[in-house]
Design a protein around this motif. Structure first.
Motif, PDB file in Angstrom:
ATOM      1  N   ARG A 160       0.825  -1.212   0.000  1.00 15.93           N
ATOM      2  CA  ARG A 160       0.000   0.000   0.000  1.00 15.93           C
ATOM      3  C   ARG A 160       0.861   1.265   0.000  1.00 15.93           C
ATOM      4  O   ARG A 160       0.446   2.292  -0.543  1.00 15.93           O
ATOM      5  CB  ARG A 160      -0.931  -0.010   1.202  1.00 15.93           C
ATOM      6  N   ARG A 161       2.026   1.202   0.616  1.00 13.46           N
ATOM      7  CA  ARG A 161       2.920   2.366   0.673  1.00 13.46           C
ATOM      8  C   ARG A 161       3.720   2.549  -0.607  1.00 13.46           C
ATOM      9  O   ARG A 161       4.336   3.594  -0.815  1.00 13.46           O
ATOM     10  CB  ARG A 161       3.890   2.211   1.847  1.00 13.46           C
ATOM     11  N   GLY A 162       3.766   1.530  -1.460  1.00 17.57           N
ATOM     12  CA  GLY A 162       4.523   1.640  -2.702  1.00 17.57           C
ATOM     13  C   GLY A 162       6.012   1.463  -2.541  1.00 17.57           C
ATOM     14  O   GLY A 162       6.802   1.900  -3.387  1.00 17.57           O
ATOM     15  N   LEU A 163       6.440   0.812  -1.472  1.00 16.33           N
ATOM     16  CA  LEU A 163       7.864   0.553  -1.262  1.00 16.33           C
ATOM     17  C   LEU A 163       8.268  -0.748  -1.949  1.00 16.33           C
ATOM     18  O   LEU A 163       7.476  -1.688  -2.060  1.00 16.33           O
ATOM     19  CB  LEU A 163       8.165   0.460   0.233  1.00 16.33           C
ATOM     20  N   SER A 164       9.509  -0.819  -2.415  1.00 15.40           N
ATOM     21  CA  SER A 164      10.008  -2.058  -3.018  1.00 15.40           C
ATOM     22  C   SER A 164      10.380  -3.030  -1.911  1.00 15.40           C
ATOM     23  O   SER A 164      10.991  -2.647  -0.915  1.00 15.40           O
ATOM     24  CB  SER A 164      11.209  -1.777  -3.914  1.00 15.40           C
ATOM     25  N   PHE A 165      10.000  -4.291  -2.077  1.00 14.20           N
ATOM     26  CA  PHE A 165      10.267  -5.254  -1.012  1.00 14.20           C
ATOM     27  C   PHE A 165      10.225  -6.673  -1.559  1.00 14.20           C
ATOM     28  O   PHE A 165       9.717  -6.933  -2.656  1.00 14.20           O
ATOM     29  CB  PHE A 165       9.239  -5.106   0.114  1.00 14.20           C
ATOM     30  N   VAL A 166      10.756  -7.567  -0.756  1.00 15.07           N
ATOM     31  CA  VAL A 166      10.660  -8.995  -1.006  1.00 15.07           C
ATOM     32  C   VAL A 166      10.409  -9.672   0.329  1.00 15.07           C
ATOM     33  O   VAL A 166      10.832  -9.169   1.376  1.00 15.07           O
ATOM     34  CB  VAL A 166      11.944  -9.541  -1.672  1.00 15.07           C
ATOM     35  N   VAL A 167       9.700 -10.786   0.311  1.00 11.15           N
ATOM     36  CA  VAL A 167       9.444 -11.570   1.512  1.00 11.15           C
ATOM     37  C   VAL A 167      10.208 -12.889   1.362  1.00 11.15           C
ATOM     38  O   VAL A 167       9.974 -13.645   0.410  1.00 11.15           O
ATOM     39  CB  VAL A 167       7.942 -11.855   1.709  1.00 11.15           C
ATOM     40  N   LEU A 168      11.107 -13.159   2.291  1.00  4.36           N
ATOM     41  CA  LEU A 168      11.881 -14.405   2.285  1.00  4.36           C
ATOM     42  C   LEU A 168      11.290 -15.341   3.332  1.00  4.36           C
ATOM     43  O   LEU A 168      11.266 -15.016   4.514  1.00  4.36           O
ATOM     44  CB  LEU A 168      13.353 -14.117   2.605  1.00  4.36           C
ATOM     45  N   ASP A 169      10.816 -16.494   2.883  1.00  4.16           N
ATOM     46  CA  ASP A 169      10.137 -17.424   3.779  1.00  4.16           C
ATOM     47  C   ASP A 169      10.869 -18.757   3.808  1.00  4.16           C
ATOM     48  O   ASP A 169      11.225 -19.297   2.753  1.00  4.16           O
ATOM     49  CB  ASP A 169       8.685 -17.635   3.322  1.00  4.16           C
ATOM     50  N   ALA A 170      11.084 -19.290   5.000  1.00  6.01           N
ATOM     51  CA  ALA A 170      11.821 -20.545   5.137  1.00  6.01           C
ATOM     52  C   ALA A 170      11.017 -21.765   4.711  1.00  6.01           C
ATOM     53  O   ALA A 170      11.582 -22.804   4.391  1.00  6.01           O
ATOM     54  CB  ALA A 170      12.281 -20.714   6.581  1.00  6.01           C
ATOM     55  N   GLY A 171       9.690 -21.668   4.716  1.00  7.35           N
ATOM     56  CA  GLY A 171       8.851 -22.818   4.416  1.00  7.35           C
ATOM     57  C   GLY A 171       8.851 -23.190   2.950  1.00  7.35           C
ATOM     58  O   GLY A 171       9.188 -22.392   2.076  1.00  7.35           O
ATOM     59  N   SER A 172       8.429 -24.414   2.677  1.00  3.63           N
ATOM     60  CA  SER A 172       8.323 -24.877   1.285  1.00  3.63           C
ATOM     61  C   SER A 172       6.990 -24.488   0.666  1.00  3.63           C
ATOM     62  O   SER A 172       6.788 -24.660  -0.539  1.00  3.63           O
ATOM     63  CB  SER A 172       8.505 -26.399   1.220  1.00  3.63           C
ATOM     64  N   GLY A 173       6.065 -23.962   1.476  1.00  2.00           N
ATOM     65  CA  GLY A 173       4.764 -23.540   0.977  1.00  2.00           C
ATOM     66  C   GLY A 173       4.159 -22.530   1.927  1.00  2.00           C
ATOM     67  O   GLY A 173       4.669 -22.290   3.028  1.00  2.00           O
ATOM     68  N   PRO A 174       3.051 -21.885   1.532  1.00  2.00           N
ATOM     69  CA  PRO A 174       2.413 -20.884   2.381  1.00  2.00           C
ATOM     70  C   PRO A 174       1.853 -21.495   3.665  1.00  2.00           C
ATOM     71  O   PRO A 174       1.593 -22.697   3.746  1.00  2.00           O
ATOM     72  CB  PRO A 174       1.273 -20.351   1.500  1.00  2.00           C
ATOM     73  N   GLY A 175       1.667 -20.643   4.652  1.00  2.00           N
ATOM     74  CA  GLY A 175       1.036 -21.090   5.892  1.00  2.00           C
ATOM     75  C   GLY A 175       1.813 -20.801   7.146  1.00  2.00           C
ATOM     76  O   GLY A 175       1.273 -20.921   8.247  1.00  2.00           O
ATOM     77  N   GLY A 176       3.093 -20.432   7.036  1.00  2.00           N
ATOM     78  CA  GLY A 176       3.881 -20.168   8.231  1.00  2.00           C
ATOM     79  C   GLY A 176       3.896 -21.371   9.159  1.00  2.00           C
ATOM     80  O   GLY A 176       3.944 -22.530   8.728  1.00  2.00           O
ATOM     81  N   ALA A 177       3.807 -21.117  10.453  1.00  2.00           N
ATOM     82  CA  ALA A 177       3.835 -22.193  11.447  1.00  2.00           C
ATOM     83  C   ALA A 177       2.621 -23.107  11.340  1.00  2.00           C
ATOM     84  O   ALA A 177       2.675 -24.269  11.774  1.00  2.00           O
ATOM     85  CB  ALA A 177       3.920 -21.601  12.844  1.00  2.00           C
ATOM     86  N   TRP A 178       1.527 -22.619  10.750  1.00  2.00           N
ATOM     87  CA  TRP A 178       0.320 -23.439  10.657  1.00  2.00           C
ATOM     88  C   TRP A 178       0.539 -24.693   9.820  1.00  2.00           C
ATOM     89  O   TRP A 178      -0.161 -25.688  10.003  1.00  2.00           O
ATOM     90  CB  TRP A 178      -0.822 -22.609  10.078  1.00  2.00           C
ATOM     91  N   ARG A 179       1.488 -24.676   8.922  1.00  2.00           N
ATOM     92  CA  ARG A 179       1.763 -25.851   8.099  1.00  2.00           C
ATOM     93  C   ARG A 179       2.209 -27.042   8.945  1.00  2.00           C
ATOM     94  O   ARG A 179       2.100 -28.193   8.517  1.00  2.00           O
ATOM     95  CB  ARG A 179       2.848 -25.542   7.069  1.00  2.00           C
ATOM     96  N   HIS A 180       2.714 -26.768  10.133  1.00  2.00           N
ATOM     97  CA  HIS A 180       3.304 -27.814  10.963  1.00  2.00           C
ATOM     98  C   HIS A 180       2.421 -28.225  12.131  1.00  2.00           C
ATOM     99  O   HIS A 180       2.831 -29.065  12.941  1.00  2.00           O
ATOM    100  CB  HIS A 180       4.654 -27.326  11.490  1.00  2.00           C
ATOM    101  N   ARG A 181       1.237 -27.658  12.244  1.00  2.00           N
ATOM    102  CA  ARG A 181       0.381 -28.010  13.362  1.00  2.00           C
ATOM    103  C   ARG A 181      -0.194 -29.412  13.201  1.00  2.00           C
ATOM    104  O   ARG A 181      -0.360 -29.927  12.085  1.00  2.00           O
ATOM    105  CB  ARG A 181      -0.762 -27.003  13.496  1.00  2.00           C
ATOM    106  N   SER A 182      -0.529 -30.018  14.322  1.00  2.00           N
ATOM    107  CA  SER A 182      -1.046 -31.387  14.319  1.00  2.00           C
ATOM    108  C   SER A 182      -2.314 -31.495  13.475  1.00  2.00           C
ATOM    109  O   SER A 182      -3.204 -30.628  13.563  1.00  2.00           O
ATOM    110  CB  SER A 182      -1.354 -31.818  15.756  1.00  2.00           C
TER     111      SER A 182
END
Length: 347
Positions: free
Chosen positions: A21-43
């Motif tokens: 929304r601010r128009g800044l240049s950026f990249v997001v570096l994520d350690a996971g192999s797919g979306p979901g953050g920590a939720w990917r690993h929940r029981s």
């Protein structure tokens, strides 16, 4: 880049939305192999109907089905969010180190990728740093020991007597599913009556913030909120599973001891929480004498180009959204003389 965001969980995606929304240049570096953050690993045994509450990401409501495993549902929501707002997320891209350069901060990934940015938003959360406290005899216990991070449901503990250690929602989840579990905590658990609203959440965030502003290690949010009467908690209460016992004195090969009293156990589940996953920030030497990182809002006092979201007071779904927005507002003010770089849309 104007900004590198580390982590694509709730905090990282909230920050990315604000950057877009601010128009800044950026990249997001994520350690996971797919979306979901920590939720990917929940029981897989944790259902959406049992969740305390998941607050919406900014600009897109979370509308889960009435039942089903929470992990794929929340991960699917995160995936849809990344696509809807065209967020430049690279994965898997675990970060090895963040260091200072003359013009800003340098982010180096485990694969050797190097990103130079004027500012960094760290949103790595806590799931990657499970915490097991030391107790006498912990190395002598002959049964299975595991942290809640590795819990995948009751099947692996069938026929075993399990000692569950910890006073948070993770322990409640385990106790609701294991028929022969023995619960111990250091302090008497406190259950919170009423709904966990955004107003209540903001009050909790303010109380947790006091510690990080003083440079002390943050307390967990649940230590302030208490436990909620979720569907899991009510089910466990109804069948008498939430009988709390005081902490043992020591572990022995076949179980635990309270003074001279012995209780046998086949396994221990350490539902003892997590610590902030910040090892990659070690080159910046951010720790204060009190052991924590001194914060002014989301900004690190020792390094004003670095903001921590999903840390301390923002280590909750209600706190993460606000923290991401606040961090980007401060960064935009810091970078204003150098603004005007085009938004990164693809690679």
């Amino acid at each position: 880049m104007d900004v590198v965001v580390i982590g694509a969980g709730q905090a990282g995606l909230s920050a990315a939305h604000a950057l877009r929304r601010r128009g800044l240049s950026f990249v997001v570096l994520d350690a996971g192999s797919g979306p979901g953050g920590a939720w990917r690993h929940r029981s897989p045994s944790l259902g959406v109907e049992s969740l305390h509450r998941i607050f919406d990401l900014p600009g897109m409501p979370f509308t889960p089905p009435p039942s089903g495993p929470a992990a794929p549902v929340v991960a699917g929501y995160f995936r849809a969010y990344e696509l809807a707002f065209d967020l430049p997320v690279l994965r898997p891209a675990p970060v090895r180190a963040v260091s200072r350069t003359e013009g800003g901060l340098r982010v180096v990934t485990e694969a050797g990728g190097v990103w130079d940015a004027r500012a960094v938003i760290n949103a790595t959360g806590t799931w990657g740093s499970p915490y097991v406290p030391f107790y006498p005899g912990i190395a002598d216990f002959a049964g299975r020991q595991s942290h809640y991070a590795d819990y995948r449901g009751p099947a692996a503990f069938a026929g075993r007597r399990v000692l569950v250690v910890g006073g948070g929602n993770s322990a409640i989840h385990v106790l609701a599913e294991l028929p022969d579990a023995y619960w111990v905590t250091r302090r008497e658990p406190v259950f919170h009556e009423g709904e966990f609203t955004e107003d209540y959440g903001r009050d909790v965030v303010a109380r947790v913030a006091e510690r990080v502003e003083a440079g002390l290690p943050p307390r967990s949010v649940v230590s302030v909120t208490g436990l909620g009467y979720t569907a899991l908690a009510r089910a466990a209460l109804e069948r008498g599973a939430l009988v709390r016992h005081p902490m043992f004195d020591r572990l022995v090969p076949g179980g635990a001891m309270w003074g001279e009293r012995f209780e046998p156990f086949d396994a221990i589940i350490w539902a003892t929480g997590f610590r902030a996953d910040l090892a990659h920030l070690a080159p910046l030497h951010l720790r204060e004498p009190g052991g924590g990182i001194r914060m002014a809002g989301t900004r690190v006092v020792r390094e004003p180009r670095l903001h921590l979201v999903g840390y301390g007071p923002s280590a909750s779904t209600v706190g993460a959204n606000r923290a991401g927005r606040d961090a980007v507002r401060e960064i935009a003010a810091l970078l204003r003389p150098a603004a005007g770089v085009a938004i990164v849309k693809s690679f």
